[in-house]
Write a protein that holds these residues in place. Structure first.
Motif, PDB file in Angstrom:
ATOM      1  N   ARG A  99       0.821  -1.219   0.000  1.00 59.92           N
ATOM      2  CA  ARG A  99       0.000   0.000   0.000  1.00 59.92           C
ATOM      3  C   ARG A  99       0.852   1.266   0.000  1.00 59.92           C
ATOM      4  O   ARG A  99       0.434   2.309  -0.483  1.00 59.92           O
ATOM      5  CB  ARG A  99      -0.898   0.046   1.250  1.00 59.92           C
ATOM      6  CG  ARG A  99      -1.994  -0.968   1.204  1.00 59.92           C
ATOM      7  CD  ARG A  99      -2.605  -1.245   2.571  1.00 59.92           C
ATOM      8  NE  ARG A  99      -3.159  -2.580   2.540  1.00 59.92           N
ATOM      9  CZ  ARG A  99      -4.358  -2.871   2.056  1.00 59.92           C
ATOM     10  NH1 ARG A  99      -5.163  -1.925   1.653  1.00 59.92           N
ATOM     11  NH2 ARG A  99      -4.781  -4.117   2.006  1.00 59.92           N
ATOM     12  N   GLY A 100       2.034   1.157   0.644  1.00 58.84           N
ATOM     13  CA  GLY A 100       2.915   2.317   0.713  1.00 58.84           C
ATOM     14  C   GLY A 100       2.610   3.249   1.868  1.00 58.84           C
ATOM     15  O   GLY A 100       3.153   4.352   1.948  1.00 58.84           O
ATOM     16  N   PHE A 101       1.731   2.828   2.774  1.00 58.11           N
ATOM     17  CA  PHE A 101       1.444   3.664   3.949  1.00 58.11           C
ATOM     18  C   PHE A 101       0.928   2.801   5.084  1.00 58.11           C
ATOM     19  O   PHE A 101       0.458   1.680   4.876  1.00 58.11           O
ATOM     20  CB  PHE A 101       0.422   4.765   3.630  1.00 58.11           C
ATOM     21  CG  PHE A 101      -0.913   4.250   3.173  1.00 58.11           C
ATOM     22  CD1 PHE A 101      -1.898   3.860   4.088  1.00 58.11           C
ATOM     23  CD2 PHE A 101      -1.208   4.149   1.814  1.00 58.11           C
ATOM     24  CE1 PHE A 101      -3.121   3.381   3.662  1.00 58.11           C
ATOM     25  CE2 PHE A 101      -2.434   3.668   1.384  1.00 58.11           C
ATOM     26  CZ  PHE A 101      -3.393   3.283   2.304  1.00 58.11           C
ATOM     27  N   LYS A 102       1.046   3.352   6.292  1.00 57.49           N
ATOM     28  CA  LYS A 102       0.412   2.709   7.442  1.00 57.49           C
ATOM     29  C   LYS A 102      -0.304   3.788   8.244  1.00 57.49           C
ATOM     30  O   LYS A 102      -0.054   4.989   8.057  1.00 57.49           O
ATOM     31  CB  LYS A 102       1.445   1.970   8.294  1.00 57.49           C
ATOM     32  CG  LYS A 102       2.487   2.849   8.954  1.00 57.49           C
ATOM     33  CD  LYS A 102       3.446   1.989   9.783  1.00 57.49           C
ATOM     34  CE  LYS A 102       4.484   2.874  10.477  1.00 57.49           C
ATOM     35  NZ  LYS A 102       5.436   2.091  11.265  1.00 57.49           N
ATOM     36  N   ILE A 103      -1.196   3.356   9.118  1.00 60.06           N
ATOM     37  CA  ILE A 103      -1.984   4.306   9.896  1.00 60.06           C
ATOM     38  C   ILE A 103      -1.485   4.320  11.338  1.00 60.06           C
ATOM     39  O   ILE A 103      -1.379   3.259  11.972  1.00 60.06           O
ATOM     40  CB  ILE A 103      -3.482   3.953   9.807  1.00 60.06           C
ATOM     41  CG1 ILE A 103      -3.954   4.237   8.378  1.00 60.06           C
ATOM     42  CG2 ILE A 103      -4.300   4.742  10.820  1.00 60.06           C
ATOM     43  CD1 ILE A 103      -5.394   3.940   8.082  1.00 60.06           C
ATOM     44  N   ASN A 104      -1.137   5.498  11.833  1.00 59.20           N
ATOM     45  CA  ASN A 104      -0.719   5.662  13.224  1.00 59.20           C
ATOM     46  C   ASN A 104      -1.911   6.140  14.055  1.00 59.20           C
ATOM     47  O   ASN A 104      -2.437   7.231  13.830  1.00 59.20           O
ATOM     48  CB  ASN A 104       0.412   6.699  13.341  1.00 59.20           C
ATOM     49  CG  ASN A 104       1.719   6.148  12.833  1.00 59.20           C
ATOM     50  OD1 ASN A 104       1.921   4.933  12.847  1.00 59.20           O
ATOM     51  ND2 ASN A 104       2.605   7.005  12.367  1.00 59.20           N
ATOM     52  N   LYS A 105      -2.329   5.311  14.978  1.00 64.29           N
ATOM     53  CA  LYS A 105      -3.522   5.614  15.779  1.00 64.29           C
ATOM     54  C   LYS A 105      -3.095   6.414  17.023  1.00 64.29           C
ATOM     55  O   LYS A 105      -2.777   5.848  18.060  1.00 64.29           O
ATOM     56  CB  LYS A 105      -4.232   4.313  16.156  1.00 64.29           C
ATOM     57  CG  LYS A 105      -4.641   3.517  14.911  1.00 64.29           C
ATOM     58  CD  LYS A 105      -5.338   2.205  15.222  1.00 64.29           C
ATOM     59  CE  LYS A 105      -5.732   1.507  13.926  1.00 64.29           C
ATOM     60  NZ  LYS A 105      -6.456   0.251  14.149  1.00 64.29           N
ATOM     61  N   ILE A 106      -3.090   7.724  16.884  1.00 68.55           N
ATOM     62  CA  ILE A 106      -2.582   8.582  17.965  1.00 68.55           C
ATOM     63  C   ILE A 106      -3.638   8.797  19.040  1.00 68.55           C
ATOM     64  O   ILE A 106      -3.411   8.535  20.221  1.00 68.55           O
ATOM     65  CB  ILE A 106      -2.091   9.935  17.382  1.00 68.55           C
ATOM     66  CG1 ILE A 106      -0.956   9.683  16.392  1.00 68.55           C
ATOM     67  CG2 ILE A 106      -1.619  10.866  18.506  1.00 68.55           C
ATOM     68  CD1 ILE A 106      -0.599  10.866  15.528  1.00 68.55           C
ATOM     69  N   GLU A 107      -4.824   9.269  18.621  1.00 65.58           N
ATOM     70  CA  GLU A 107      -5.871   9.567  19.608  1.00 65.58           C
ATOM     71  C   GLU A 107      -7.229   9.436  18.928  1.00 65.58           C
ATOM     72  O   GLU A 107      -7.379   9.773  17.753  1.00 65.58           O
ATOM     73  CB  GLU A 107      -5.686  11.002  20.134  1.00 65.58           C
ATOM     74  CG  GLU A 107      -6.611  11.349  21.296  1.00 65.58           C
ATOM     75  CD  GLU A 107      -6.456  12.814  21.743  1.00 65.58           C
ATOM     76  OE1 GLU A 107      -7.021  13.149  22.801  1.00 65.58           O
ATOM     77  OE2 GLU A 107      -5.805  13.614  21.039  1.00 65.58           O
ATOM     78  N   GLN A 108      -8.211   8.907  19.676  1.00 67.60           N
ATOM     79  CA  GLN A 108      -9.552   8.794  19.109  1.00 67.60           C
ATOM     80  C   GLN A 108     -10.597   8.855  20.216  1.00 67.60           C
ATOM     81  O   GLN A 108     -10.287   8.628  21.380  1.00 67.60           O
ATOM     82  CB  GLN A 108      -9.720   7.469  18.339  1.00 67.60           C
ATOM     83  CG  GLN A 108      -9.727   6.209  19.183  1.00 67.60           C
ATOM     84  CD  GLN A 108      -8.333   5.685  19.446  1.00 67.60           C
ATOM     85  OE1 GLN A 108      -7.450   5.838  18.617  1.00 67.60           O
ATOM     86  NE2 GLN A 108      -8.130   5.101  20.600  1.00 67.60           N
ATOM     87  N   LEU A 109     -11.831   9.168  19.789  1.00 65.68           N
ATOM     88  CA  LEU A 109     -12.974   9.063  20.702  1.00 65.68           C
ATOM     89  C   LEU A 109     -13.672   7.751  20.384  1.00 65.68           C
ATOM     90  O   LEU A 109     -14.016   7.489  19.223  1.00 65.68           O
ATOM     91  CB  LEU A 109     -13.945  10.231  20.495  1.00 65.68           C
ATOM     92  CG  LEU A 109     -15.238  10.142  21.313  1.00 65.68           C
ATOM     93  CD1 LEU A 109     -14.963  10.265  22.810  1.00 65.68           C
ATOM     94  CD2 LEU A 109     -16.234  11.212  20.881  1.00 65.68           C
ATOM     95  N   LEU A 110     -13.870   6.933  21.412  1.00 66.05           N
ATOM     96  CA  LEU A 110     -14.558   5.654  21.232  1.00 66.05           C
ATOM     97  C   LEU A 110     -15.966   5.788  21.789  1.00 66.05           C
ATOM     98  O   LEU A 110     -16.156   6.160  22.933  1.00 66.05           O
ATOM     99  CB  LEU A 110     -13.791   4.548  21.977  1.00 66.05           C
ATOM    100  CG  LEU A 110     -14.337   3.125  21.848  1.00 66.05           C
ATOM    101  CD1 LEU A 110     -14.295   2.645  20.410  1.00 66.05           C
ATOM    102  CD2 LEU A 110     -13.528   2.171  22.732  1.00 66.05           C
ATOM    103  N   LYS A 111     -16.955   5.513  20.956  1.00 66.27           N
ATOM    104  CA  LYS A 111     -18.356   5.554  21.389  1.00 66.27           C
ATOM    105  C   LYS A 111     -18.923   4.161  21.265  1.00 66.27           C
ATOM    106  O   LYS A 111     -18.548   3.429  20.354  1.00 66.27           O
ATOM    107  CB  LYS A 111     -19.166   6.520  20.500  1.00 66.27           C
ATOM    108  CG  LYS A 111     -18.772   7.977  20.639  1.00 66.27           C
ATOM    109  CD  LYS A 111     -19.458   8.627  21.790  1.00 66.27           C
ATOM    110  CE  LYS A 111     -20.405   9.701  21.357  1.00 66.27           C
ATOM    111  NZ  LYS A 111     -21.069  10.352  22.469  1.00 66.27           N
ATOM    112  N   PRO A 112     -19.887   3.769  22.005  1.00 69.22           N
ATOM    113  CA  PRO A 112     -20.430   4.517  23.142  1.00 69.22           C
ATOM    114  C   PRO A 112     -19.573   4.233  24.360  1.00 69.22           C
ATOM    115  O   PRO A 112     -18.744   3.362  24.355  1.00 69.22           O
ATOM    116  CB  PRO A 112     -21.826   3.925  23.288  1.00 69.22           C
ATOM    117  CG  PRO A 112     -21.726   2.555  22.728  1.00 69.22           C
ATOM    118  CD  PRO A 112     -20.654   2.586  21.696  1.00 69.22           C
TER     119      PRO A 112
END
Length: 618
Positions: free
Chosen positions: A605-618
């Motif tokens: 793919r040539g990229f990766k996703i860095n999961k820095i911060e998120q809001l998890l609902k509910p």
């Protein structure tokens, strides 16, 4: 079987003459010496091979007592090749000789035919007509069966596993097979709810595998509890390979690694028709009251956005065969759906491969050949190999043909004399060639949708994709994933959400549009109407945002998202996501595809996703 019986069988059959007046001894003396090793059925197969000019298979056979098990194993292979091909090896060799003669003579398969644009339905995503067809298709879905053609490995992509195990996108890591099954289950649930208990309640799912993919596919299903589908709903049918051919006389090629084996290669996805017929699966579906069978390919993450409306078109128009299609640029490397009319009055609507369409048009009074019309696209829709057949007429046709599809041969000749091949060839067939044998009364049409809704195949490795001319689709893991985000962003826009424009970025040498990373489970947004009904007020999403919706009953109300939002499933409970959400979010980081410390599915793919911060609902 007792030795005396084997001996007497061999004695009696060795006296037989084979067609052409030759006897066994003259045609294959080494085989004659070894006849006592063979069962009567194997002797019959040997006779057939000699009659078909295949005595070279036995030229190297040593005396009895040497490699006897290997000799018998050759006949086990011949029996498999004979039984898995409609009409057996005799039919295969005869067809090969005809097609090889045509190839040598340079015969045009479309000689005498004039092309024209066939009739079909052109849909605009999200408008009233589209929504009506979508509603009709969802109601019809419980009477459908799905067939996934998944005989290929991901080697061409730079991935060593089976293609259906690849993540369709990396935000959730959902693999193609999981996405397909969850989409079918969402269709099943909605369709049955609308039908209120009338008729079948489970949608069957068949997967055509090959020797390369069968065990891996089975393992993927079993280790993931069939991704929520009942194991009884899923049926795997395995295609066999076909014999390779060494020359224009269709002499079967000896395997270069084992002189007691015939070399084999894949026959193509057209085998799906004969497999559905010979396995009895198609008849079973028909007898259970099913009306439709939908065929689809292994790596198209957008397909199920197009299926409900296309199925609605089939049901409304009464199409026996409906090809899903996308607008096609002239000379683009994708076949065009074409109506062909012969001088004798015969007509057929079929896919004509892009390299054959231009010369066919030029030879038929279109001096410019394959060119765009005033719309900016070719008038011939682009075939994407997703097909919808009505089961009744389909079964009727297969009862006549046993699922045999018009084949082609593509030998690579050593020189212009066309007498010798660079390497062995074989007959091939494509599932979209099925309409070639249909009567003129068959109702064959197409449904065109924008490519962003229907078509994002993953088939090219990063190096090949980077060489694609600018403006043409890359069809890589990079573009396949980015197109999913684009489709979801545009769907939300149509539903009234303000979604920021994409930015352009380059990954693995490919310039792509990077939209907000928006993904949802099929049960949340199966159709455009579903999505529209779950969005209220003034909602907006910034370009850098990520949104994952897993809860089927999630409603977006006046949401302004600038960051990452994950809405988890909680037992079907209704969830409202309201107001502003802002955080550091998830970022995209480039990855060099030559960096072997990174997993293959990320590298390609040539990229990766860095999961820095998120809001998890509910």
């Amino acid at each position: 079987m007792a030795n005396s019986t084997v001996g007497s069988t061999a004695d009696s059959l060795s006296k037989l003459h084979i067609d052409g007046g030759n006897d066994w001894a003259a045609a294959a003396p080494n085989l004659l010496k070894n006849l006592s090793l063979l069962s009567p059925e194997q002797v019959e197969l040997a006779k057939m091979l000699l009659e078909m000019g295949q005595s070279h298979l036995f030229e190297h056979w040593p005396e009895p007592g040497v490699d006897d098990d290997e000799k018998r194993e050759l006949f086990n292979q011949v029996a498999r090749l004979n039984s898995s091909y409609p009409g057996g090896l005799v039919s295969y060799i005869k067809t090969a000789r005809e097609l090889l003669a045509d190839s040598k003579a340079g015969k045009n398969p479309y000689d005498g035919f004039t092309p024209s644009v066939p009739s079909g339905e052109i849909l605009t995503f999200g408008d009233d007509t589209f929504v009506q067809y979508e509603d009709a298709g969802v109601k019809e879905a419980r009477k459908a069966a799905f067939v996934l053609v998944a005989g290929g490995l991901g080697e061409r992509l730079g991935y060593n596993g089976i293609k259906v195990a690849l993540p369709s996108e990396t935000t959730t890591g959902t693999c193609f097979l999981q996405h397909y099954i969850e989409s079918i289950l969402a269709l099943q649930e909605t369709s049955c709810r609308l039908a209120q208990g009338d008729g079948p309640t489970e949608i069957p799912f068949a997967i055509m595998t090959s020797d390369d993919t069968h065990s891996h596919t089975m393992k993927l299903l079993e280790s993931n509890a069939y991704f929520g589908m009942k194991p009884t709903q899923v049926k795997l049918v395995k295609q066999e390979k076909v014999a390779c051919l060494d020359d224009n006389d269709a002499r079967l090629a000896v395997d270069p690694h084992n002189k007691y084996r015939i070399q084999t290669k894949p026959h193509g996805h057209g085998d799906v028709h004969s497999l559905l017929y010979s396995s009895g699966v198609l008849k079973e579906w028909h007898d259970a009251g099913r009306r439709w069978v939908l065929f689809f390919q292994d790596t198209n993450g957008l397909l199920f956005k197009a299926i409900p409306s296309a199925l609605g078109v089939s049901a409304t128009k009464g199409y026996h065969v409906n090809s899903l299609a996308v607008p096609r640029k002239a000379k683009e490397a994708i076949g065009g759906i074409t109506k062909l009319t012969h001088q004798d009055g015969r007509t057929m609507v079929i896919n004509v491969e892009y390299n054959q369409l231009d010369p066919l048009l030029r030879a038929s009074g279109y001096p410019d050949g394959d060119v765009n019309s005033e719309t900016g696209y070719s008038p011939f829709p682009g075939n994407i190999n997703q097909l919808i057949f009505e089961i009744g007429p389909y079964l009727e046709e297969l009862t006549k043909t046993r699922g045999a599809i018009k084949e082609f041969v593509n030998p690579k000749y050593k020189d212009s004399t066309k007498t010798a091949f660079k390497s062995s060839t074989r007959l091939e067939c494509m599932m979209q060639d099925y309409p070639k044998t249909l009567p003129p009364s068959a109702r064959v049409g197409f449904t065109v949708m924008d490519a962003w809704v229907a078509y994002a195949p993953v088939k090219n490795n990063p190096e090949d994709a980077a060489k694609v001319p600018k403006g043409n689709p890359y069809h890589s893991a990079t573009s396949g994933e980015m197109t999913i985000y684009k489709a979801n962003s545009l769907t939300l826009r149509k539903a009234g959400v303000k979604v920021d424009d994409p930015v352009l970025q380059v990954f693995n040498g490919q310039e792509v549009e990077v939209w907000p990373r928006i993904v949802w489970k099929p049960k949340w947004g199966l159709t455009f109407s579903d999505v529209r009904s779950k969005v209220r007020g003034n909602c907006s999403v910034t370009q850098r945002s990520t949104m994952v919706i897993k809860a089927p009953n999630c409603h977006l109300v006046d949401l302004s998202l600038d960051g990452a939002l994950i809405v988890d499933d909680v037992d079907g409970t209704e969830v409202e996501v309201v107001g502003p959400v802002q955080n550091k979010g998830w970022t995209i980081e480039s990855v060099d595809y030559t960096n072997t410390s990174v997993p293959e599915e990320v590298r390609i793919r040539g990229f990766k996703i860095n999961k820095i911060e998120q809001l998890l609902k509910p």
